[in-house]
Design a protein around this motif. Structure first.
Motif, PDB file in Angstrom:
ATOM      1  N   CYS A 144      -1.790  -3.096   1.705  1.00 52.05           N
ATOM      2  CA  CYS A 144      -1.594  -1.914   0.855  1.00 52.05           C
ATOM      3  C   CYS A 144      -2.288  -2.041  -0.501  1.00 52.05           C
ATOM      4  O   CYS A 144      -2.319  -1.074  -1.270  1.00 52.05           O
TER       5      CYS A 144
ATOM      6  N   GLY B  38      -0.331   6.968  -3.716  1.00 51.97           N
ATOM      7  CA  GLY B  38      -0.547   5.525  -3.742  1.00 51.97           C
ATOM      8  C   GLY B  38      -0.993   4.989  -5.083  1.00 51.97           C
ATOM      9  O   GLY B  38      -0.423   4.019  -5.602  1.00 51.97           O
TER      10      GLY B  38
ATOM     11  N   ALA C  68       1.629   2.531   5.764  1.00 53.33           N
ATOM     12  CA  ALA C  68       1.084   1.305   6.338  1.00 53.33           C
ATOM     13  C   ALA C  68       1.006   1.400   7.856  1.00 53.33           C
ATOM     14  O   ALA C  68       1.773   2.150   8.484  1.00 53.33           O
TER      15      ALA C  68
ATOM     16  N   THR D 270       6.012   2.731   7.666  1.00 56.31           N
ATOM     17  CA  THR D 270       5.139   1.875   8.464  1.00 56.31           C
ATOM     18  C   THR D 270       5.103   2.401   9.897  1.00 56.31           C
ATOM     19  O   THR D 270       6.137   2.703  10.484  1.00 56.31           O
TER      20      THR D 270
ATOM     21  N   ILE E 242       6.002   0.832  -0.103  1.00 54.58           N
ATOM     22  CA  ILE E 242       5.603   1.328   1.216  1.00 54.58           C
ATOM     23  C   ILE E 242       6.532   2.466   1.611  1.00 54.58           C
ATOM     24  O   ILE E 242       7.731   2.277   1.782  1.00 54.58           O
TER      25      ILE E 242
ATOM     26  N   ASP F 217      -8.524  -0.351   3.932  1.00 51.02           N
ATOM     27  CA  ASP F 217      -7.648  -1.470   3.588  1.00 51.02           C
ATOM     28  C   ASP F 217      -7.242  -2.272   4.809  1.00 51.02           C
ATOM     29  O   ASP F 217      -6.864  -1.695   5.832  1.00 51.02           O
TER      30      ASP F 217
ATOM     31  N   SER G  14      -3.680   0.077   5.844  1.00 60.06           N
ATOM     32  CA  SER G  14      -2.946   1.171   5.211  1.00 60.06           C
ATOM     33  C   SER G  14      -3.880   2.356   5.051  1.00 60.06           C
ATOM     34  O   SER G  14      -5.106   2.211   5.038  1.00 60.06           O
TER      35      SER G  14
ATOM     36  N   LYS H 255       2.760   3.980  -0.230  1.00 58.26           N
ATOM     37  CA  LYS H 255       1.725   3.788   0.771  1.00 58.26           C
ATOM     38  C   LYS H 255       2.238   4.044   2.193  1.00 58.26           C
ATOM     39  O   LYS H 255       3.401   3.807   2.500  1.00 58.26           O
TER      40      LYS H 255
END
Length: 316
Positions: free
Chosen positions: A129, A161, A311, A288, A285, A67, A41, A309
């Motif tokens: 994450c 985040g 990802a 992605t 999230i 991460d 992430s 986040k």
């Protein structure tokens, strides 16, 4: 192997310093192992690295990312603790992508002691994450903020985040949570989580015991005014400006604690993983991206239009 890495420092347009391509395979020193990265992430730390903050030219090119979750040489599913002991750094540690190649690669070298078993209940994407933003929020709330001693929490600038993690975690720990955002859409999302969403600077119906502060100058006076006697104001960043004014009269009259905070310990990451499983918490999230679209992932993070986040799925 494929990786996303910094080739230069560009303070004005950091994405111009980003490259995606082939890099040499990792060569783990003694006590380190190679991890097959399944998911990673992004953090604002990655954008600062592209600007050259904490990443001088003599360390370039540098694989980015702090991460990751993946598979160790024995086939175990693991989460990577991102902090590496480092006597050369004034802090006594560094993060992956500062002195050692980071997580945005198909494979990475990791100290064996930095590997934590991934709970079966968490996906690779969820687990990836947690180690930076969510660990930072957990450390701020529990260790620095001593949230167990209070009932109410204020999170400034929810959307990023750390802030969104702090909202979710404080709610899971049974606290009343207030969270600010300038964006009405983000305030609506905050309310959906169960927090009371307010505009920045708005008067709260009560004073809070813990303030999670990552914005800095634009919100710091509000943080001070919202703090109850003996409250802890925990600061992990200053995205809006680092030269905040502190009313010392309020600080001593209300016996406030002003605390700096960064990252967290390996034991805290284990505790965070356990809490996520026990309370069925999953990281928020925003989006992605497959690895082939990692440049788009960086652009999205840099846009500021993120809630939670960003990802990266290394398998796509």
């Amino acid at each position: 192997m494929r990786a996303a890495y910094a080739t230069a420092a560009d303070d004005d347009q950091p994405l111009r310093a980003l490259a995606v391509g082939e890099v040499p395979e990792p060569t783990p020193p003694d006590g380190w192992v190679t991890v097959e990265v399944r998911a990673a992430s992004l953090n604002h730390h990655d954008l600062w690295s592209l600007r050259g903050v904490g990443l001088p030219g003599d360390r370039l090119p540098m694989v980015l990312g702090c991460d990751a979750a993946g598979v160790d040489p024995d086939g175990n599913e693991v989460v990577v603790y991102p902090v590496v002991a480092d006597k050369a750094d004034p802090r006594g540690y560094s993060l992956f992508s500062e002195r050692h190649p980071g997580t945005l690669a198909e494979r990475m070298a990791v100290p064996r002691e930095n590997l934590i078993a991934k709970p079966a209940g968490l996906s690779f994407l969820d687990a990836a994450c947690l180690p930076t933003a969510w660990l930072t929020a957990y450390h701020m709330l529990t260790t620095r903020g001593r949230v167990d001693e209070g009932t109410a929490v204020l999170v400034q600038g929810a959307g990023g985040g750390v802030a969104t993690a702090a909202v979710a975690l404080a709610l899971a720990l049974g606290k009343r949570v207030y969270a600010t955002s300038r964006d009405p859409d983000k305030r609506a999302k905050i309310a959906e989580l169960g927090a009371v969403a307010v505009e920045p600077g708005m008067r709260l119906p009560e004073r809070v015991d813990v303030v999670i502060e990552s914005v800095g100058a634009p919100t710091f006076d509000h943080s001070m005014k919202c703090a109850a006697p003996g409250a802890r104001i925990v600061v992990c960043g200053a995205t809006g400006g680092h030269l905040a004014t502190v009313d010392l009269r309020r600080l001593f009259a209300m016996q406030l604690e002003l605390l700096g905070s960064t990252m967290g310990t390996r034991a805290e990451l284990v505790a965070l993983l356990d809490l996520c499983v026990a309370k069925e918490i999953r990281p928020l999230i925003d989006s992605t991206y497959g690895f082939t679209a990692v440049t788009d992932a960086f652009a999205h993070l840099a846009s500021g239009e993120v809630f939670g986040k960003v990802a990266v799925d290394l398998l796509h």
